[in-house]
Motif scaffolding. Structure first.
Motif, PDB file in Angstrom:
ATOM      1  N   GLU A 230       0.834  -1.198   0.000  1.00 31.36           N
ATOM      2  CA  GLU A 230       0.000   0.000   0.000  1.00 31.36           C
ATOM      3  C   GLU A 230       0.873   1.254   0.000  1.00 31.36           C
ATOM      4  O   GLU A 230       2.052   1.206   0.334  1.00 31.36           O
ATOM      5  CB  GLU A 230      -0.899   0.004   1.241  1.00 31.36           C
ATOM      6  CG  GLU A 230      -1.740  -1.250   1.411  1.00 31.36           C
ATOM      7  CD  GLU A 230      -2.258  -1.391   2.829  1.00 31.36           C
ATOM      8  OE1 GLU A 230      -3.282  -0.741   3.144  1.00 31.36           O
ATOM      9  OE2 GLU A 230      -1.644  -2.128   3.610  1.00 31.36           O
TER      10      GLU A 230
ATOM     11  N   PHE B 165       2.226   4.789   1.377  1.00 33.73           N
ATOM     12  CA  PHE B 165       2.410   5.514   2.634  1.00 33.73           C
ATOM     13  C   PHE B 165       3.304   6.723   2.390  1.00 33.73           C
ATOM     14  O   PHE B 165       4.104   6.738   1.437  1.00 33.73           O
ATOM     15  CB  PHE B 165       3.035   4.604   3.697  1.00 33.73           C
ATOM     16  CG  PHE B 165       2.118   3.521   4.199  1.00 33.73           C
ATOM     17  CD1 PHE B 165       1.236   3.766   5.241  1.00 33.73           C
ATOM     18  CD2 PHE B 165       2.124   2.256   3.615  1.00 33.73           C
ATOM     19  CE1 PHE B 165       0.381   2.775   5.701  1.00 33.73           C
ATOM     20  CE2 PHE B 165       1.274   1.260   4.061  1.00 33.73           C
ATOM     21  CZ  PHE B 165       0.397   1.523   5.108  1.00 33.73           C
TER      22      PHE B 165
ATOM     23  N   SER C 232      -0.242  -2.252   5.852  1.00 36.85           N
ATOM     24  CA  SER C 232      -0.929  -1.960   7.115  1.00 36.85           C
ATOM     25  C   SER C 232      -1.084  -3.240   7.928  1.00 36.85           C
ATOM     26  O   SER C 232      -1.121  -4.345   7.371  1.00 36.85           O
ATOM     27  CB  SER C 232      -2.305  -1.357   6.831  1.00 36.85           C
ATOM     28  OG  SER C 232      -3.112  -2.287   6.119  1.00 36.85           O
TER      29      SER C 232
ATOM     30  N   LYS D 100       3.915   5.051  12.253  1.00 36.38           N
ATOM     31  CA  LYS D 100       2.938   5.868  11.542  1.00 36.38           C
ATOM     32  C   LYS D 100       3.644   6.821  10.589  1.00 36.38           C
ATOM     33  O   LYS D 100       4.709   7.360  10.906  1.00 36.38           O
ATOM     34  CB  LYS D 100       2.075   6.652  12.529  1.00 36.38           C
ATOM     35  CG  LYS D 100       1.115   5.763  13.318  1.00 36.38           C
ATOM     36  CD  LYS D 100       0.154   6.583  14.162  1.00 36.38           C
ATOM     37  CE  LYS D 100      -0.858   5.679  14.856  1.00 36.38           C
ATOM     38  NZ  LYS D 100      -1.841   6.453  15.671  1.00 36.38           N
ATOM     39  N   ASP D 101       3.039   7.020   9.415  1.00 39.86           N
ATOM     40  CA  ASP D 101       3.637   7.910   8.437  1.00 39.86           C
ATOM     41  C   ASP D 101       3.244   9.358   8.713  1.00 39.86           C
ATOM     42  O   ASP D 101       2.618   9.673   9.745  1.00 39.86           O
ATOM     43  CB  ASP D 101       3.285   7.465   7.019  1.00 39.86           C
ATOM     44  CG  ASP D 101       1.828   7.736   6.653  1.00 39.86           C
ATOM     45  OD1 ASP D 101       1.053   8.206   7.508  1.00 39.86           O
ATOM     46  OD2 ASP D 101       1.461   7.474   5.480  1.00 39.86           O
TER      47      ASP D 101
ATOM     48  N   ASP E 250       1.013  11.091   7.469  1.00 33.79           N
ATOM     49  CA  ASP E 250      -0.442  11.275   7.463  1.00 33.79           C
ATOM     50  C   ASP E 250      -1.122  10.505   8.590  1.00 33.79           C
ATOM     51  O   ASP E 250      -2.339  10.312   8.570  1.00 33.79           O
ATOM     52  CB  ASP E 250      -1.018  10.837   6.112  1.00 33.79           C
ATOM     53  CG  ASP E 250      -0.475  11.664   4.959  1.00 33.79           C
ATOM     54  OD1 ASP E 250      -0.254  12.886   5.148  1.00 33.79           O
ATOM     55  OD2 ASP E 250      -0.242  11.087   3.873  1.00 33.79           O
ATOM     56  N   ASP E 251      -0.318  10.022   9.537  1.00 34.80           N
ATOM     57  CA  ASP E 251      -0.812   9.280  10.697  1.00 34.80           C
ATOM     58  C   ASP E 251      -1.384   7.915  10.326  1.00 34.80           C
ATOM     59  O   ASP E 251      -2.179   7.345  11.076  1.00 34.80           O
ATOM     60  CB  ASP E 251      -1.873  10.088  11.455  1.00 34.80           C
ATOM     61  CG  ASP E 251      -1.882   9.759  12.948  1.00 34.80           C
ATOM     62  OD1 ASP E 251      -0.804   9.497  13.503  1.00 34.80           O
ATOM     63  OD2 ASP E 251      -2.982   9.745  13.533  1.00 34.80           O
ATOM     64  N   LYS E 252      -0.974   7.390   9.184  1.00 34.58           N
ATOM     65  CA  LYS E 252      -1.393   6.050   8.768  1.00 34.58           C
ATOM     66  C   LYS E 252      -0.405   5.023   9.329  1.00 34.58           C
ATOM     67  O   LYS E 252       0.807   5.196   9.234  1.00 34.58           O
ATOM     68  CB  LYS E 252      -1.462   5.947   7.245  1.00 34.58           C
ATOM     69  CG  LYS E 252      -2.570   6.754   6.615  1.00 34.58           C
ATOM     70  CD  LYS E 252      -2.444   6.764   5.094  1.00 34.58           C
ATOM     71  CE  LYS E 252      -2.480   5.369   4.495  1.00 34.58           C
ATOM     72  NZ  LYS E 252      -2.372   5.389   3.010  1.00 34.58           N
ATOM     73  N   GLU E 253      -0.930   3.946   9.884  1.00 36.75           N
ATOM     74  CA  GLU E 253      -0.111   2.936  10.538  1.00 36.75           C
ATOM     75  C   GLU E 253       0.334   1.867   9.543  1.00 36.75           C
ATOM     76  O   GLU E 253      -0.436   1.412   8.702  1.00 36.75           O
ATOM     77  CB  GLU E 253      -0.901   2.281  11.674  1.00 36.75           C
ATOM     78  CG  GLU E 253      -0.082   1.338  12.536  1.00 36.75           C
ATOM     79  CD  GLU E 253      -0.885   0.731  13.670  1.00 36.75           C
ATOM     80  OE1 GLU E 253      -0.294   0.365  14.695  1.00 36.75           O
ATOM     81  OE2 GLU E 253      -2.132   0.615  13.515  1.00 36.75           O
ATOM     82  N   TYR E 254       1.599   1.472   9.656  1.00 36.79           N
ATOM     83  CA  TYR E 254       2.137   0.399   8.818  1.00 36.79           C
ATOM     84  C   TYR E 254       3.029  -0.512   9.656  1.00 36.79           C
ATOM     85  O   TYR E 254       3.508  -0.131  10.730  1.00 36.79           O
ATOM     86  CB  TYR E 254       2.918   0.954   7.619  1.00 36.79           C
ATOM     87  CG  TYR E 254       4.060   1.873   7.987  1.00 36.79           C
ATOM     88  CD1 TYR E 254       5.329   1.376   8.282  1.00 36.79           C
ATOM     89  CD2 TYR E 254       3.872   3.258   8.045  1.00 36.79           C
ATOM     90  CE1 TYR E 254       6.372   2.212   8.615  1.00 36.79           C
ATOM     91  CE2 TYR E 254       4.909   4.109   8.382  1.00 36.79           C
ATOM     92  CZ  TYR E 254       6.159   3.585   8.668  1.00 36.79           C
ATOM     93  OH  TYR E 254       7.194   4.426   9.006  1.00 36.79           O
TER      94      TYR E 254
END
Length: 355
Positions: free
Chosen positions: A187, A189, A237, A258-259, A261-265
């Motif tokens: 995905e 990130f 993710s 977290k990147d 954009d606060d997206k977790e991976y």
């Protein structure tokens, strides 16, 4: 005669009087000092029964001359400033220094070499490292070579030969595709050129993993301070990772990050049954790369690099492989010279280029 006459060596006092009078005054103190000094002995001067040097023998089942094979990556690592030949590949010198800092040497696994030669080199090493990079197409010679080496790593371990693998950034992304058997599983990130923290998963068991030897205070700082360097735009993710049965049965998630954009991976994984560790972050950069001002260089960050390197090499020492010395010397990376590329600002300070 007065004291003034004595200390001026005048009158009836001769030249020799000026020498022996101070000596007489000093003698009691000097003798005492000499006695004190004579009591200070080096260990080798002690009587034999009092001198017992402690030199423990090496653990016989460990190998103290380990070799790590590092797979080269397509390109020259400097945006074709050094070479744009089609078969050019490179290894960033930071990965080599990372391995050497923990007490191992490096043999380059040049991905364009014949399969026969690569397999022969794998018989000379005690572990493998997949580097970061940009070739995540999921096809072509590089991807196929990663797959073949990964298969060989599993075969060696299944055959009773402890053989560790580190997969960093792109290396982890490629293993994610290979293990899941899904080339579209990754995905997007926003984690380019970003220092970050690591967050340990709730049920993560760090025993036997890269984090086992980290001091408790450093483990805590990993969760609060930006001690690791991220530089990727792809990843996976935790939800998608766990939804893939092949991935979740092969790997255990140790940490997430977290990147921007606060997206977790998923940021660190460990194989459940093999000595295979995957990092989405770059453990080698803290101590050995300087191109980006965002790379953490604090003392804590350097300790992260050192502990990560130590774990890989400690695993390699468990290898039963004892290669012939001359074959190792003929293939070591010392047969090549790194090129300084830091002034070009292309991401690496030094690279080994293979053409």
């Amino acid at each position: 005669m007065g004291n003034d006459a004595v200390w001026s060596c005048s009158g009836s006092f001769s030249f020799w009087s000026c020498l022996w009078i101070p000596l007489l005054i000093c003698l009691p103190k000097c003798v005492g000092l000499g006695k004190a000094q004579s009591q200070i002995l080096l260990p080798t001067q002690l009587p034999h029964h009092r001198y017992h040097p402690s030199c423990p023998s090496h653990t016989p089942n460990l190998y103290y001359r380990p070799i790590i094979g590092i797979l080269s990556h397509p390109g020259d690592g400097a945006s074709a400033l050094l070479s744009n030949a089609p078969n050019t590949s490179y290894i960033a010198a930071s990965y080599v220094k990372f391995v050497e800092s923990a007490g191992a040497r490096v043999i380059p696994l040049i991905y364009t070499e014949s399969q026969e030669k690569l397999l022969k080199k794998l018989d000379l090493v005690n572990g493998v490292l997949f580097t970061g990079g940009s070739d995540n197409s999921g096809s072509g010679l590089y991807f196929e070579t990663v797959g073949r080496i990964f298969k060989k790593v599993l075969e060696k371990n299944d055959g009773g030969h402890h053989f560790p693998l580190y997969a960093t950034c792109l290396g982890l992304e490629l293993l994610t595709m290979i293990v899941s058997q899904d080339n579209n599983i990754l995905e997007e990130f926003s984690a380019r050129d970003q220092a970050s923290t690591l967050h340990f998963t709730k049920n993560a068991n760090i025993n036997g993993t890269v984090f086992q030897r980290f001091p408790p205070d450093l483990l805590k700082k990993l969760t609060t301070d930006c001690l690791v360097m991220q530089n990727h735009h792809l990843g996976i993710s935790p939800g998608r990772f766990l939804d893939n049965e092949k991935l979740s049965s092969f790997f255990e998630i140790l940490t997430t990050s977290k990147d921007q954009d606060d997206k977790e991976y998923v940021s660190t994984v460990q194989s459940r049954n093999y000595p295979v560790t995957g990092f989405q972050w770059h453990p080698e950069k803290n101590a050995f790369e300087w191109a980006s001002p965002r790379i953490p260089h604090t003392e804590d960050a350097i300790q992260v690099t050192q502990h990560a390197a130590n774990f890989l090499v400690s695993e390699a020492r468990k290898s039963i492989n004892r290669p012939l010395a001359q074959e190792v010397l003929d293939n070591l990376i010392y047969n090549y010279s790194p090129t300084y590329t830091g002034k070009a600002g292309r991401g690496f300070d030094e690279v080994y280029v293979f053409t």
